[in-house]
Design a protein around this motif. Structure first.
Motif, PDB file in Angstrom:
ATOM      1  N   SER A 158       0.854  -1.280  -0.039  1.00  0.00           N
ATOM      2  CA  SER A 158       0.262   0.287   0.022  1.00  0.00           C
ATOM      3  C   SER A 158       0.880   1.338  -0.253  1.00  0.00           C
ATOM      4  O   SER A 158       0.393   2.148  -0.640  1.00  0.00           O
ATOM      5  CB  SER A 158      -1.002   0.146   1.203  1.00  0.00           C
ATOM      6  N   THR A 161       0.339   4.246  -2.773  1.00  0.00           N
ATOM      7  CA  THR A 161       0.239   5.508  -2.643  1.00  0.00           C
ATOM      8  C   THR A 161       1.353   6.367  -3.128  1.00  0.00           C
ATOM      9  O   THR A 161       1.088   7.775  -3.752  1.00  0.00           O
ATOM     10  CB  THR A 161       0.001   5.730  -1.174  1.00  0.00           C
ATOM     11  N   ARG A 162       2.559   5.991  -3.125  1.00  0.00           N
ATOM     12  CA  ARG A 162       3.901   6.763  -3.722  1.00  0.00           C
ATOM     13  C   ARG A 162       3.825   6.722  -4.987  1.00  0.00           C
ATOM     14  O   ARG A 162       3.892   7.927  -5.577  1.00  0.00           O
ATOM     15  CB  ARG A 162       4.842   6.191  -3.233  1.00  0.00           C
ATOM     16  N   ARG A 175       0.939   9.589  -5.913  1.00  0.00           N
ATOM     17  CA  ARG A 175       1.514  10.764  -5.743  1.00  0.00           C
ATOM     18  C   ARG A 175       2.502  11.160  -6.678  1.00  0.00           C
ATOM     19  O   ARG A 175       2.582  12.342  -7.258  1.00  0.00           O
ATOM     20  CB  ARG A 175       2.054  10.804  -4.297  1.00  0.00           C
ATOM     21  N   GLY A 188      -5.233   4.613   0.269  1.00  0.00           N
ATOM     22  CA  GLY A 188      -5.006   4.503  -1.215  1.00  0.00           C
ATOM     23  C   GLY A 188      -6.180   4.473  -2.166  1.00  0.00           C
ATOM     24  O   GLY A 188      -6.383   5.215  -2.898  1.00  0.00           O
ATOM     25  N   GLN A 209      -7.725   7.971  -1.881  1.00  0.00           N
ATOM     26  CA  GLN A 209      -7.220   8.993  -2.833  1.00  0.00           C
ATOM     27  C   GLN A 209      -7.763   8.533  -4.196  1.00  0.00           C
ATOM     28  O   GLN A 209      -7.848   9.580  -5.081  1.00  0.00           O
ATOM     29  CB  GLN A 209      -5.667   8.684  -2.999  1.00  0.00           C
TER      30      GLN A 209
END
Length: 534
Positions: free
Chosen positions: A87, A91-92, A95, A140, A143
């Motif tokens: 996860s 998420t990185r 981004r 995640g 977002q």
């Protein structure tokens, strides 16, 4: 929770509080302790490193660090840390894709989030690690505006705090606040696509979570979480039963939260502005509503969540149109059309994620069935089928000449135990011996039950000396049991992998020699063979 995990989580808090540079140095130093390389060390420390790199704005490095964390989690056999690593990487990546469209890869992000969910199907015994894992997945999905998938993960994270071993650190109220915020965001998007009744259902749910969060706030930040919960509860009432009360409560709770110096929560406070403006408008104060929304719009920054920004601008356009402005109508029409397209995109992503989830669950169920078919149901160690599969792997090309040791283990006078204590006690003895065997062998060794009271342990790369040491540990461990009067006879043999069948037979002969000598001992096949020489 072990000391390493506790230390890593403290570093995590420090990184989030502004000490990312120091945390990065400390985490990398801890990771080098075992091997001298950053790739070594525990997954928990890799977790702290990923967060520190993210806080420092080094997203490509953070993604690479998540890869190292994933490898460490697999070495440790930790389902929870594996899930966290996946996860974090998702998420990185998300981004980084926001910063550079060439790096945007929605399929890779969804694949990681779904795999992070699948990792937890095996269960994570540590509630703190489990809570972090569920939270990472929830963030995640949130977002990506996949609210249906994020909400169950926040719920699961909350459930971990209900375990007796979970520390009272305020996370219970935090996750309830997350659920309230998620439903408010969901409602904002539903309003933008004209689904007013559905939106009001989610503001109702948001209020329920917020009220619970205010009641359950505890730990060192109890007052912050209580105020956040009360703010979300006030927002939830803006479009329903109490717009006048909401119009008064929202600015009051915002002001109280600001006294705590929570600059990093600027975006969460912006989320409340559309609800504040709606509450003012529905309370008969249109001028005040316009002033609130215009001030909020003026404070937007490039890193503000686009959905919050869109909700502010749409609310502004709706208020202007309601007040008779013709100039706002074209912009409102365009914005609503764009919102509808984004809503459809969200559903495509949701469909993709759900399809991936279904496939992963089916694959996991298949693996569980296959594992069950290779496991002895009484003792939990491998059965004969599991042993045969392991031995086939040892004889793979390139490894056939490697040494392999075999220990054949038989419980002494097991029939007497069954006859004198009963079959239930006999089953308990079998389970206890299997557990001691598993604990006595090395990591990577394989223990199986051949049937009845006979077990075997396969020790890859072990020579006769190593096999003898492990065998002596097994005999001593079983003899040291206080609950049951059990003893074992162990036969030990070693040889090349390609001759494993012969080694098994030699170990079996040695085990019978140990039983003839009175049991409770180890006999080496090599010693028997040397004695037989003229």
């Amino acid at each position: 929770m072990d000391d390493v995990t506790l230390r890593a989580l403290r570093l995590l808090e420090e990184a989030q509080a502004g000490g990312a540079a120091r945390v990065l140095t400390a985490a990398e130093s801890a990771l080098r302790e075992s091997t001298g390389q950053i790739c070594g060390g525990p997954a928990a420390m890799h977790f702290a490193r990923v967060v520190a790199l993210t806080r420092l704005g080094r997203l490509p490095a953070a993604i690479a660090a998540a890869d190292l964390m994933l490898a460490a989690a697999d070495r440790e056999g930790s389902a929870g840390w594996r899930s966290c690593a996946l996860s974090l990487r998702a998420t990185r990546r998300l981004r980084l894709g926001d910063q550079d469209i060439a790096e945007f890869d929605i399929e890779a992000v969804l694949r990681d989030l779904v795999s992070a969910e699948a990792a937890l199907l095996a269960g994570e015994p540590d509630p703190v690690i489990a809570g972090n894992a569920h939270t990472g997945i929830a963030i995640g999905y949130a977002q990506l505006r996949l609210y249906e998938l994020a909400a169950p993960q926040f719920e699961a994270a909350y459930e971990t705090t209900c375990r007796a071993s979970y520390p009272d650190n305020g996370n219970r109220a935090m996750w309830l606040c997350n659920l309230a915020e998620l439903n408010l965001m969901w409602a904002l998007e539903l309003y933008q696509v004209g689904q007013v009744i559905e939106a009001e259902k989610h503001t109702t749910v948001a209020e329920e979570y917020a009220v619970r969060a205010a009641a359950e706030a505890s730990g060192p930040k109890a007052e912050v979480w209580r105020l956040s919960a009360l703010l979300y509860a006030a927002c939830s009432r803006a479009d329903r039963q109490d717009p006048a009360g909401a119009a008064a409560d929202i600015p009051r709770y915002v002001a109280l939260l600001q006294t705590h110096g929570l600059e990093e929560r600027h975006q969460e406070l912006l989320l409340c502005r559309p609800f504040h403006a709606v509450a003012l408008s529905r309370s008969g104060r249109p001028d005040a509503a316009l002033r609130v929304i215009e001030e909020a719009a003026a404070s937007l920054s490039p890193d503000t969540d686009w959905l919050v920004s869109a909700a502010l601008h749409r609310t502004h356009a709706v208020l202007l149109t309601t007040n008779g402005s013709r100039d706002a109508a074209p912009g409102l029409t365009y914005g609503d059309a764009l919102a509808e397209l984004l809503w459809r995109q969200r559903h495509r992503w949701l469909h993709t994620a759900v399809t991936m989830q279904s496939y992963d669950v089916l694959r996991w169920q298949h693996e569980q069935a296959e594992r069950a078919a290779q496991t002895d149901p009484l003792t939990g160690v491998a059965n004969r089928r599991g042993l045969d599969n392991f031995l086939r792997g040892l004889a793979a090309p390139g490894a056939a000449a490697d040494p392999v040791a075999v220990l054949t283990v038989d419980i002494d006078r097991f029939k007497h135990i069954n006859d004198s204590l009963g079959h239930a006690a006999g089953d308990d003895v079998l389970r206890a011996v299997a557990q001691l065997l598993t604990a006595s062998v090395r990591k990577g060794d394989h223990v199986a039950r051949l049937g009845g009271d006979e077990f075997v342990a396969i020790l890859p790369t072990a020579d006769a000396g190593t096999a003898g040491q492990v065998a002596q540990r097994i005999v001593a461990a079983v003899a040291g049991m206080t609950a049951w009067p059990a003893r074992v006879s162990v036969g030990a043999a070693s040889g090349p992998a390609y001759a494993i069948d012969g080694t098994l037979a030699r170990a079996d002969q040695a085990m019978y020699a140990a039983k003839r000598a009175g049991g409770n001992r180890v006999v080496s096949a090599t010693a028997i063979e040397e004695d037989a020489q003229p």
